[in-house]
Scaffold this active site. Sequence first.
Site, PDB file in Angstrom:
ATOM      1  N   LYS A 227     -11.509  -0.335   6.776  1.00  0.00           N
ATOM      2  CA  LYS A 227     -11.888  -0.873   5.643  1.00  0.00           C
ATOM      3  C   LYS A 227     -13.152  -1.665   6.062  1.00  0.00           C
ATOM      4  CE  LYS A 227      -8.455   1.034   3.162  1.00  0.00           C
ATOM      5  NZ  LYS A 227      -7.508   1.597   4.239  1.00  0.00           N
TER       6      LYS A 227
ATOM      7  N   TYR B  97       0.926  -1.382   0.039  1.00  0.00           N
ATOM      8  CA  TYR B  97       0.015  -0.087  -0.112  1.00  0.00           C
ATOM      9  C   TYR B  97       0.968   1.286  -0.128  1.00  0.00           C
ATOM     10  CZ  TYR B  97      -2.465   3.933   1.729  1.00  0.00           C
ATOM     11  OH  TYR B  97      -2.897   5.154   2.247  1.00  0.00           O
TER      12      TYR B  97
END
Length: 460
Positions: free
Chosen positions: A249, A150
């Site tokens: 998330k 990420y």
Amino acid sequence: MKMSDSPLELEGHGSESSSARKAKVLGKAVSKIDLDGHDLPPSPAPSSPRNGKRYAIATELVYTEGSDQYNASSTPIYQSATFKQTSAGGEGEYDYTRSGNPTRTHLERHLAKIMRAERALVVASGMGALDVITRLLRPGDEVVTGDDLYGGTNRLLKYLSTHGGIIVHHVDTTKPDSVQRVLGPKTAIVLLETPTNPLIKIVDIPKIARLAHEANPQVLVAVDNTMLSPLLQNPLELGADIVYESGTKYLSGHHDLMAGVLAVNSSAVGEKLYFTINASGCGLAPFDSWLLMRGIKTLKVRMEQQQSNAQRIAEFLEAHGFKVRYPGLKSHPQHELHNTMARGAGAVLSFETGSVQISERIVEAAKLWAISVSFGCVNSLISMPCRMSHASIDAKTRQERALPEDIIRLCVGIEDADDLIDDLSRALASAGAIRITPEGFHAIDRGPPAKLDTLSNNIF
Ligand SMILES: Cc1ncc(COP(=O)(O)O)c(C=O)c1O
Ligand SMILES: N[C@@H](CCSC[C@H](N)C(=O)O)C(=O)O
């Protein structure tokens, strides 16, 4: 239920304490009743995650132990910065919310059960969680990590290497040999993501954890489990020492809060992480703790719907000639490896079109798919990682790491799968990504993008 309230009141004898005796006899008589789990400390603290019966994850997600003085079904939000003490010695369980808060504690203990951990801690964001982990490092320490990460993780590691005297090795973590080559006496942390974001590469956690611990027993193997959540993968059970994830998330699921979660099985490591959280003040606020607790209860139903939609969409794109990266597809080079570690493929996939312009047009033509960073939300999202979530990785590094500029990431939500496929088909057609014939449609083969021709370390 307190023991004294039990309709199975027992006649007492002998020296055994009456409650222990009752528990023993009741335990034999009604083995399904969670006697340990109900023998709780006072409100608001739930029992230790190690106490009581273990249920299946579907039950653990919604069943919470402990209750407040009024037996509120939803743990109250203790919206208080301070807690009054009963003596000048300040011996209360809580004194100041930076150090601890009952709503946060309730969430942490709930997460510890779900994450199969000795201790869980919650902080203000996923990056906050990684920051807490990296505070264990000292100048000169080495971190071994992946070449597909990420963007924010990459950015923090880069900052530590330029400002904190930390040496960071980015290697292809899908190849345990590449990891082994850089392990050494100075390795302090091995940091893994699997599936990686956004190339959806799979990393063999047990093998790498074993190699790392053999090379140096002090090494901490930390795994970012954001892509799968504890519903689908438990890195602590696969050999990791620390698991962390962005609660922004799947755990929360509605894109209405930021949070980070850490879990460990070593109380010594847990204490060190807690020290940093208290010292730096990044613990999750009471309201966000409550919101995250609420989100966690629906994790299973959300994730299962998202995952089954993702599988349909991945198969649809592949059947129409696109190069799709999703561990639920048999064509994924590490499909089998993934299934040895995880209980599902998750709901993030990526695909390529061979043209940055075409990809841009697809993203902009989609209607149900919101153009947005992040994933794990009940709504479906579409993005171009090189322009959005991974833009903080400079173009040269992106090219060196074979991150295709045209890659589109789909983060699948809980909508009707047919609606999602219709919307995507319309976007593919209006962007000129497919050739339509009376028999159906197929991706237009544009060959590999010129700039990426020379790069060979792409697993696909
Ligand atoms: C894999 C992964 N880890 C960590 C993070 C960081 O989480 P947060 O945005 O909650 O800081 C993100 C996204 O932001 C991510 O995609
Ligand atoms: N502007 C943000 C971008 C966040 S990306 C969030 C998420 N992890 C994803 O992969 O989409 C930043 O600079 O961090």
